[in-house]
Design a protein around this motif. Structure first.
Motif, PDB file in Angstrom:
ATOM      1  N   UNK A  82       1.612   8.501  -4.165  1.00  9.54           N
ATOM      2  CA  UNK A  82       2.927   7.989  -4.581  1.00  9.54           C
ATOM      3  C   UNK A  82       3.193   8.129  -6.080  1.00  9.54           C
ATOM      4  N   UNK A  83       2.247   8.659  -6.814  1.00  6.86           N
ATOM      5  CA  UNK A  83       2.425   8.787  -8.265  1.00  6.86           C
ATOM      6  C   UNK A  83       3.744   9.484  -8.655  1.00  6.86           C
ATOM      7  N   UNK A  84       4.120  10.607  -8.025  1.00  8.92           N
ATOM      8  CA  UNK A  84       5.388  11.248  -8.407  1.00  8.92           C
ATOM      9  C   UNK A  84       6.610  10.345  -8.194  1.00  8.92           C
ATOM     10  N   UNK A  85       6.584   9.532  -7.165  1.00  6.91           N
ATOM     11  CA  UNK A  85       7.681   8.579  -6.955  1.00  6.91           C
ATOM     12  C   UNK A  85       7.645   7.487  -8.014  1.00  6.91           C
ATOM     13  N   UNK A  86       6.482   6.917  -8.226  1.00  3.74           N
ATOM     14  CA  UNK A  86       6.336   5.803  -9.159  1.00  3.74           C
ATOM     15  C   UNK A  86       6.786   6.173 -10.569  1.00  3.74           C
ATOM     16  N   UNK A  87       6.594   7.417 -10.958  1.00  4.73           N
ATOM     17  CA  UNK A  87       6.988   7.857 -12.298  1.00  4.73           C
ATOM     18  C   UNK A  87       8.506   7.892 -12.482  1.00  4.73           C
ATOM     19  N   UNK A  88       9.258   7.851 -11.393  1.00  2.61           N
ATOM     20  CA  UNK A  88      10.719   7.883 -11.458  1.00  2.61           C
ATOM     21  C   UNK A  88      11.334   6.493 -11.452  1.00  2.61           C
ATOM     22  N   UNK A  89      10.556   5.483 -11.134  1.00  2.00           N
ATOM     23  CA  UNK A  89      11.059   4.129 -10.918  1.00  2.00           C
ATOM     24  C   UNK A  89      10.951   3.302 -12.189  1.00  2.00           C
ATOM     25  N   UNK A  90      12.067   2.627 -12.546  1.00  4.51           N
ATOM     26  CA  UNK A  90      12.052   1.771 -13.730  1.00  4.51           C
ATOM     27  C   UNK A  90      11.917   0.296 -13.385  1.00  4.51           C
ATOM     28  N   UNK A  91      12.304  -0.100 -12.165  1.00  4.33           N
ATOM     29  CA  UNK A  91      12.145  -1.473 -11.693  1.00  4.33           C
ATOM     30  C   UNK A  91      11.687  -1.415 -10.249  1.00  4.33           C
ATOM     31  N   UNK A  92      10.855  -2.408  -9.855  1.00  7.88           N
ATOM     32  CA  UNK A  92      10.330  -2.413  -8.491  1.00  7.88           C
ATOM     33  C   UNK A  92      10.106  -3.842  -8.027  1.00  7.88           C
ATOM     34  N   UNK A  93      10.565  -4.120  -6.830  1.00  4.31           N
ATOM     35  CA  UNK A  93      10.303  -5.413  -6.201  1.00  4.31           C
ATOM     36  C   UNK A  93       9.842  -5.154  -4.779  1.00  4.31           C
ATOM     37  N   UNK A  94       8.791  -5.826  -4.357  1.00  4.36           N
ATOM     38  CA  UNK A  94       8.199  -5.614  -3.045  1.00  4.36           C
ATOM     39  C   UNK A  94       8.243  -6.906  -2.235  1.00  4.36           C
ATOM     40  N   UNK A  95       8.614  -6.782  -0.969  1.00  5.18           N
ATOM     41  CA  UNK A  95       8.642  -7.913  -0.052  1.00  5.18           C
ATOM     42  C   UNK A  95       7.934  -7.509   1.238  1.00  5.18           C
ATOM     43  N   UNK A  96       7.241  -8.452   1.853  1.00  9.23           N
ATOM     44  CA  UNK A  96       6.507  -8.168   3.094  1.00  9.23           C
ATOM     45  C   UNK A  96       6.901  -9.202   4.141  1.00  9.23           C
ATOM     46  N   UNK A  97       7.178  -8.716   5.343  1.00  9.66           N
ATOM     47  CA  UNK A  97       7.602  -9.591   6.427  1.00  9.66           C
ATOM     48  C   UNK A  97       6.835  -9.268   7.695  1.00  9.66           C
ATOM     49  N   UNK A  98       6.531 -10.306   8.481  1.00 13.05           N
ATOM     50  CA  UNK A  98       6.015 -10.117   9.827  1.00 13.05           C
ATOM     51  C   UNK A  98       7.221 -10.130  10.757  1.00 13.05           C
ATOM     52  N   UNK A  99       7.285  -9.191  11.665  1.00 15.16           N
ATOM     53  CA  UNK A  99       8.444  -9.085  12.555  1.00 15.16           C
ATOM     54  C   UNK A  99       8.331 -10.158  13.626  1.00 15.16           C
ATOM     55  N   UNK A 100       9.305 -11.026  13.652  1.00 19.03           N
ATOM     56  CA  UNK A 100       9.308 -12.159  14.562  1.00 19.03           C
ATOM     57  C   UNK A 100      10.008 -11.814  15.880  1.00 19.03           C
ATOM     58  N   UNK A 101      11.172 -11.211  15.796  1.00 14.85           N
ATOM     59  CA  UNK A 101      11.930 -10.798  16.980  1.00 14.85           C
ATOM     60  C   UNK A 101      12.653  -9.511  16.654  1.00 14.85           C
ATOM     61  N   UNK A 102      12.973  -8.768  17.690  1.00 15.53           N
ATOM     62  CA  UNK A 102      13.696  -7.507  17.527  1.00 15.53           C
ATOM     63  C   UNK A 102      14.711  -7.397  18.658  1.00 15.53           C
TER      64      UNK A 102
END
Length: 113
Positions: A82-102
């Motif tokens: 992912x290094x080539x992607x990361x070098x283009x990004x100036x801000x980053x926020x990550x969220x993780x979710x467990x799928x409860x229903x679909x």
């Protein structure tokens, strides 16, 4: 809660300056099938661009389990890939979710009678 493995959705909100958009998309294109076809537990991903703010991007991925994502994210292979992607990004926020229903559209075979 069940002891069954639960699928997970990981969401990244990132900012990519307009002059880096081409490199960002090129980097994504180069890695997308490597991840989709070679990373254990990966089910799918999407890259989305904001309609209101062309520098705002959303990357979502779905995983068999959150542990599968975390194992990949902490690997040296992940950082290198992912290094080539990361070098283009100036801000980053990550969220993780467990799928409860679909919910999906019912097909004639699954519609209640």
């Amino acid at each position: 809660m069940s002891n069954e493995p639960t699928r997970a959705r990981v969401v990244f909100m990132v900012r990519v300056p307009l002059d880096r958009t081409g490199a960002f998309l090129e980097g994504y294109e180069k890695i997308r099938y490597s991840v989709a076809e070679g990373v254990p537990g990966h089910l799918l991903d999407q890259v989305c661009r904001s309609d209101d703010d062309p520098e705002q991007w959303l990357i979502t991925s779905e995983w068999e389990t959150l542990a599968a994502f975390e194992a990949w994210e902490s690997s040296p292979d992940h950082r290198e890939l992912v290094r080539p992607l990361a070098q283009c990004i100036t801000e980053r926020r990550s969220l993780r979710f467990l799928i409860h229903k679909e919910t999906r559209r019912r097909t004639p075979a699954t519609s209640p009678t």
